[in-house]
Design an enzyme around this catalytic site. Structure first.
Site: not given
Length: 358
Positions: A35, A255
């Site tokens: 899946k 950042y």
């Protein structure tokens, strides 16, 4: 040409892990669970490679099953969530899909469906997961209705384990006892075992096991486990160093200036970020391998890049290969640093990252 960021998929490793599942449960059949695009590994490619030795595949829903059929996969495919609307039953019968049944309305739809070919059903008991499945008081009646229906071929009795990856919890055996009491006297195959139960709960192997995560070489356990330690990583996520900076103590990286160098530091910029599916939660200290040498992420992961500590590493330059996870650094270890589980890392790798199959 272009970025070197890619996911290398070793389909032979997936087959090797499947054979380990079969070795651990020699008397059981094994549904290979593929899946979520085979947990990010490419469902069609994985299924076609495994099909000669796999009796059936498991997916979440009919859309995933139809994709496999369109890709040329011919073996039976089990819909683990079952069907959602009555019109799906026509496709289930046409394409030899097997379906889970977990509520009475599904039995109503199946009994009334205008299908020419009876379908195989996996009747789900809620043994303590409390997600899908019949209560024990309704289970036998559900089975009897299925047995009486001309639209039903074979029936497998199934349940799902909530805590099999926690080896010290009694919940798993409590679920097994509940299951055995609910199905007592019903003559039909059993399926209880997921990956952790396949690896560590041999009494629960029964007639069908359902290995999923273990196929891709990741352990479902937090701690070392002898059988899980034999798994072989099937995906290597890699990129390369595209810039190098020599920073002084007190200079910041990335950042928010979240990492400040405490000494002279050689910093490499790597062409991978959360836009590729590498977790933004992979903070300072998350392990990576650069040119065969273990080091760490420093600072915040950005959308397209991240920074790694190259201080003290030998023979590293522009173009040096970086492994984010794979054979040299376990995805389980990366997941722990990210505060998540391997499933989310595998399935999070985006379409921007090309898959290369070996």
């Amino acid at each position: 040409m272009g970025r070197a960021t890619r996911a290398i998929i070793d389909v032979s490793a997936i087959s090797q892990n499947y054979r380990l599942a079969k070795k651990l449960a020699p008397h059981a059949n094994a549904v290979a669970v593929i899946k979520a695009d085979a947990y990010g590994h490419g469902a069609v490619r994985v299924a076609l490679a495994m099909e000669p030795e796999v009796p059936a595949f498991g997916v979440a829903c009919i859309e995933e099953a139809l994709e496999l059929r369109a890709g040329g996969v011919k073996k039976p495919i089990l819909l683990l969530e079952g069907f959602f609307t009555a019109d799906e039953l026509l496709l289930i019968a046409e394409h030899n899909f097997w379906t889970a049944i977990h509520r009475l309305e599904q039995i109503d739809m199946l009994e009334e469906a205008p299908i020419a070919t009876p379908v195989n059903v996996w009747l789900k008991l809620d043994s303590g997961m409390h997600r899908l499945g019949f209560d024990a008081k309704d289970y036998r009646q559900a089975y009897e209705r299925l047995q009486a229906s001309a639209n039903v071929a074979d029936v497998v009795l199934m349940s799902h384990l909530a805590c099999a990856d926690e080896l010290d919890k009694p919940h798993t055996m409590q679920q097994a006892v509940y299951f055995d009491q609910a199905v007592d006297g019903i003559s039909a195959p059993h399926s209880i075992s997921n990956s952790p139960a396949t690896l560590a709960w041999p009494a629960l192997h029964r007639d069908w096991i359902r290995p999923g995560l273990m196929l891709y070489g990741a352990s479902p356990f937090e701690e070392a486990q002898a059988n899980a330690d034999q798994l072989v990583a099937a995906m290597t996520l890699e990129s390369e160093v595209i810039a190098i900076h020599d920073l002084q103590a007190g200079e910041a990286v990335g950042y928010a200036a979240s990492y400040v160098c405490d000494k002279p530091t050689r910093v490499g910029t790597v062409a991978i970020g959360y836009g590729d599916g590498y977790s933004r939660s992979a903070g300072t200290g998350t392990p990576v391998i650069v040119n065969g040498q273990r080091t760490r992420i420093i600072g915040r992961v950005s959308m397209d890049m991240c920074a790694v500590d190259l201080t003290g590493l030998s023979e590293v330059g522009i173009g040096s290969k970086v492994e984010l996870w794979g054979r040299q650094v376990s995805i389980n270890e990366v997941a722990r640093h990210c505060g998540t589980i391997p499933y989310t890392l595998f399935t999070g790798v985006t379409k921007r990252v090309p898959r290369h199959y070996i």
